[in-house]
Write a protein that holds these residues in place. Structure first.
Motif, PDB file in Angstrom:
ATOM      1  N   UNK A 154     -42.687   0.988 -14.424  1.00  0.00           N
ATOM      2  CA  UNK A 154     -42.516   1.375 -15.822  1.00  0.00           C
ATOM      3  C   UNK A 154     -41.062   1.172 -16.245  1.00  0.00           C
ATOM      4  N   UNK A 155     -40.875   0.433 -17.323  1.00  0.00           N
ATOM      5  CA  UNK A 155     -39.520   0.110 -17.785  1.00  0.00           C
ATOM      6  C   UNK A 155     -38.975   1.147 -18.762  1.00  0.00           C
ATOM      7  N   UNK A 156     -39.827   2.105 -19.161  1.00  0.00           N
ATOM      8  CA  UNK A 156     -39.418   3.109 -20.132  1.00  0.00           C
ATOM      9  C   UNK A 156     -38.799   2.438 -21.363  1.00  0.00           C
ATOM     10  N   UNK A 157     -37.681   2.969 -21.837  1.00  0.00           N
ATOM     11  CA  UNK A 157     -37.132   2.466 -23.100  1.00  0.00           C
ATOM     12  C   UNK A 157     -36.447   1.118 -22.980  1.00  0.00           C
ATOM     13  N   UNK A 158     -36.378   0.556 -21.787  1.00  0.00           N
ATOM     14  CA  UNK A 158     -35.986  -0.851 -21.671  1.00  0.00           C
ATOM     15  C   UNK A 158     -36.948  -1.685 -22.517  1.00  0.00           C
ATOM     16  N   UNK A 159     -38.168  -1.179 -22.660  1.00  0.00           N
ATOM     17  CA  UNK A 159     -39.164  -1.797 -23.541  1.00  0.00           C
ATOM     18  C   UNK A 159     -38.606  -2.074 -24.929  1.00  0.00           C
ATOM     19  N   UNK A 160     -37.851  -1.120 -25.455  1.00  0.00           N
ATOM     20  CA  UNK A 160     -37.328  -1.256 -26.818  1.00  0.00           C
ATOM     21  C   UNK A 160     -36.489  -2.521 -26.968  1.00  0.00           C
ATOM     22  N   UNK A 161     -35.733  -2.852 -25.912  1.00  0.00           N
ATOM     23  CA  UNK A 161     -34.886  -4.047 -25.998  1.00  0.00           C
ATOM     24  C   UNK A 161     -35.728  -5.315 -26.060  1.00  0.00           C
ATOM     25  N   UNK A 162     -36.899  -5.287 -25.435  1.00  0.00           N
ATOM     26  CA  UNK A 162     -37.816  -6.431 -25.568  1.00  0.00           C
ATOM     27  C   UNK A 162     -38.326  -6.531 -27.003  1.00  0.00           C
ATOM     28  N   UNK A 163     -38.674  -5.402 -27.578  1.00  0.00           N
ATOM     29  CA  UNK A 163     -39.162  -5.409 -28.963  1.00  0.00           C
ATOM     30  C   UNK A 163     -38.056  -5.869 -29.910  1.00  0.00           C
ATOM     31  N   UNK A 164     -36.841  -5.358 -29.664  1.00  0.00           N
ATOM     32  CA  UNK A 164     -35.712  -5.763 -30.500  1.00  0.00           C
ATOM     33  C   UNK A 164     -35.408  -7.252 -30.371  1.00  0.00           C
ATOM     34  N   UNK A 165     -35.559  -7.780 -29.159  1.00  0.00           N
ATOM     35  CA  UNK A 165     -35.318  -9.211 -28.941  1.00  0.00           C
ATOM     36  C   UNK A 165     -36.365 -10.049 -29.664  1.00  0.00           C
ATOM     37  N   UNK A 166     -37.625  -9.614 -29.574  1.00  0.00           N
ATOM     38  CA  UNK A 166     -38.679 -10.343 -30.289  1.00  0.00           C
ATOM     39  C   UNK A 166     -38.440 -10.295 -31.795  1.00  0.00           C
ATOM     40  N   UNK A 167     -38.001  -9.131 -32.293  1.00  0.00           N
ATOM     41  CA  UNK A 167     -37.731  -9.014 -33.724  1.00  0.00           C
ATOM     42  C   UNK A 167     -36.575  -9.932 -34.123  1.00  0.00           C
ATOM     43  N   UNK A 168     -35.526  -9.976 -33.299  1.00  0.00           N
ATOM     44  CA  UNK A 168     -34.388 -10.854 -33.594  1.00  0.00           C
ATOM     45  C   UNK A 168     -34.812 -12.314 -33.549  1.00  0.00           C
TER      46      UNK A 168
ATOM     47  N   UNK B  84     -37.882 -13.450 -34.256  1.00  0.00           N
ATOM     48  CA  UNK B  84     -38.654 -13.709 -35.478  1.00  0.00           C
ATOM     49  C   UNK B  84     -37.731 -13.791 -36.698  1.00  0.00           C
ATOM     50  N   UNK B  85     -36.657 -13.002 -36.666  1.00  0.00           N
ATOM     51  CA  UNK B  85     -35.691 -13.089 -37.760  1.00  0.00           C
ATOM     52  C   UNK B  85     -35.030 -14.472 -37.767  1.00  0.00           C
ATOM     53  N   UNK B  86     -34.705 -14.965 -36.587  1.00  0.00           N
ATOM     54  CA  UNK B  86     -34.119 -16.307 -36.476  1.00  0.00           C
ATOM     55  C   UNK B  86     -35.111 -17.372 -36.951  1.00  0.00           C
TER      56      UNK B  86
END
Lengths: 441, 441
Positions: free
Chosen positions: B155-169, B171-173
């Protein structure tokens, strides 16, 4: 669509259907909906973020997990229930070489009615999610319909039992299980149950006298307790019954005598799975990975549904990709040797399965579509001229191995009818027609 | 063992701890049990068929899913809750070449106390389940402790958030997400919530004014509703609240103003995950597989915990192997280029993350162990001389990327303390000491 005529199946929660006995659907095939109208694409389940309320499929909504929604569910089991992984190991997948043969126009006659169908027509008729045909180890046909994809595992239903039976036969060959021993030599917990005076062999071949009904019309049938105990359906908020497979198995009482007749009951597969774990000291997932899955060149991990304490359903909980199921079937056809050259199972283990059991015991179970067959080590053996044998799961899951034709057919499906008696008429003659065609190649 | 002094954490169900805010544990580190006495091997959980009643770990037993039982649970999440697969794709894994360096005796001083520790000592001290250090793309150190194995996801816990943030960045690109747009341009469902007047950028950088408490001492804190809604803890038999992440997010109300201060709240990651799905038309699992996981040469599939309608937890639900987390970290260090040579992310996306946000907003959140840091696209940016930045999850999950030292450290752990404030003192100086050592190689 008219669902009324198969409403009995339609009330069975998705995971529970995994353990419907093949014997429970000997009734004539009812009128069925057009398969194309029941695909995920046609009906729009689970699309969007979130899906519309009437397009949701969830564990706790029994109506939501019945046909036609199983057309989605069978390819998405892990998203609904806890699972344990069957690791494919560190190596590269074995090549599945393609040598396409146009089989679409192979013709056969439907058992019983004599209607003539082509192979291509039968795929729709059987609500096929995916089918792959190997001939001499090469892929002559591979097709995905519905929600299945090459890399996506599908629920194997009672095909699972043949994996458990194979592992048990392997441990018997190793000497760590003695088929002549009493079940209680391994599982003293079952002393005061139907299994108190049964042998391991009787469990392996399902000749156990146990009070266990899979009659879904009866709300008191033991199958409901089994499903609730194993986490395959909601327990309900005031549930006070057994909460694991192990707890449930300890409630089973004797009915009749052992070794009198073949009697297909899913609980025997769960008992055998327990023996396999106790004898090997490993979970089913771990043992299957170590002894088979990591050795056949599988390209994806497989997985089991598990109960609330992590115990795999050995009766119907395995999920694999179609291609890896084909690799397993090919290894069986090839007397235990996988396509990558590894001798995964001793030849004697495969021979012991292929040889089958006593058809005189089998005939008493009344399978009209399976005359002359027998059941050995949780495999279905045809004793036909080609020596074909099968792993079979409800709603159309199948491994069909034809040694003489050097053919393996694997199929995943989501047929509205659970029992294979409703599916055999458009399947068994089709397998034979494919074999006849390929033997002429 | 004395558990009394960290009993607040000990009452947090396993999955729920995924979303404890790093800010919630700014208290001094309490006395902790000897790590060796808390391993799965030492305590015997989930051994045998079945495990003994007092050695069981199940979803519906909150006591059973707290420390020290998380030492087992974090490596077995899928056996307890439904999950969705992040496929690694059809290709071969990228090689992780080993070039071992003996780092065991690297010394550093614990933040605050000044106690001197070696790297080897810190592994135990941090209840490390696995740690891998890459230098110039090669594996200089790799070690597994506890229940973790190289092929097993953790379980990566909130490391997950950085994956979501990377995907969002990403998609922004691509142009499919506009950070300056209103959240409601994508999610009109959130019109009457805290997010009604927020921008996507404010969500990405967590400067949202939302009434959402992760204070576990308060039984009315919104975190409990979040966890129940998302299927991370039992809902209880009379539960009538929201039953999915989406339903829960629509209940959130405003508190204070946006864009005033960094405020770490897990619900922002769930909102961003929703935007990512809506904008891409794909689930997180599918998008992560297509855009990242299938391109970095991952050797195993990853997976997300999902709620009852199959929605991934973007706040803390990702599980990966340690080695694949290292491949992801190395791709980030290498400006978006994976070890297999593929340009997985545009360089501009990584640069936008590394650049960080405004430390003046961050300082208001009061992270005493992170002076001068900022939070950008759901990554933690140190602004130190080496330009290090991190993905961080409670109980010790971490990706530490040091561009100057050409070093990536990934760590999975099951520390009894949830918040990183309790773990940073033995971790941040350790990372720096490793960097200093490796820069001299």
């Amino acid at each position: 669509m008219n669902f009324k005529r198969y409403s009995r199946q339609a009330l069975i929660p998705f995971a529970l259907t995994a353990i419907v006995s093949a014997a429970s659907a000997q009734t004539p095939a009812p009128a069925l909906p057009d398969p194309a109208s029941t695909t995920v694409q046609a009906l729009g389940w689970m699309q969007g973020f979130p899906p519309a309320a009437d397009k949701l499929i969830t564990f706790d909504n029994p109506v939501g997990n019945t046909f036609p929604r199983i057309r989605w569910t069978f390819s998405h089991i892990r998203e609904i229930v806890p699972t344990s992984n069957v690791w494919r190991g560190p190596g590269a997948p074995s090549a599945l070489r393609a040598a396409p043969v146009n089989l679409d126009n192979v013709r056969f006659k439907v058992m019983g009615t004599g209607e003539e169908l082509t192979f291509a027509q039968s795929l729709d008729r059987n609500y096929t999610d995916g089918i792959l045909v190997l001939h001499k180890g090469k892929v002559v046909y591979e097709k995905y319909l519905g929600a299945l994809e090459p890399q996506r595992p599908h629920l194997a239903m009672s095909v699972t039992k043949s994996f458990v039976g194979t592992l048990a036969a392997l441990l018997a060959h190793d000497g760590s299980i003695k088929p002549e021993a009493l079940v209680t030599d391994y599982l003293p917990e079952l002393k005061n149950t139907a299994y108190g005076d049964a042998t391991v062999r009787q469990v392996m071949d399902m000749t156990i006298g146990v009070k266990y009904s899979e009659n879904y019309a009866d709300p008191k049938a033991e199958v409901w307790d089994y499903a609730r105990a194993g986490g395959m359906m909601p327990q309900g908020k005031d549930y006070a019954g057994p909460k694991s497979f192990y707890d449930f198995l300890q409630t089973l009482q004797k009915e009749g005598e052992h070794n009198q007749a073949f009697a297909y009951k899913t609980v025997n597969a769960e008992v055998l799975a327990w023996i396999v774990r106790r004898a090997s000291g490993k979970s089913l997932a771990q043992l299957l990975s170590e002894r088979i899955w990591s050795r056949i060149g599988a390209e994806q991990d497989a997985y089991f549904m598990v109960d609330r304490i992590g115990t795999e359903s050995g009766g119907g909980g395995l999920n694999t990709t179609l291609r890896d199921l084909a690799r397993f079937g090919e290894m069986m056809r090839n007397n235990g040797r996988a396509a990558n050259g590894q001798q995964v199972l001793p030849k004697a283990v495969v021979e012991d399965i292929r040889r089958g059991a006593d058809p005189a015991q089998f005939v008493k179970a009344g399978y009209t579509t399976l005359p002359g067959w027998s059941y050995r080590n949780m495999w279905w053996v045809s004793h036909n001229p080609n020596g074909a044998y099968m792993a079979r799961g409800i709603h159309g899951q199948a491994i069909y191995i034809d040694p003489k034709a050097q053919m393996v057919v694997v199929r995943y499906a989501s047929h509205p009818i659970a029992g294979n008696a409703g599916i055999d008429p458009t399947s068994l003659p089709m397998y034979q027609a494919l074999a006849d065609t390929l033997m002429k190649q």
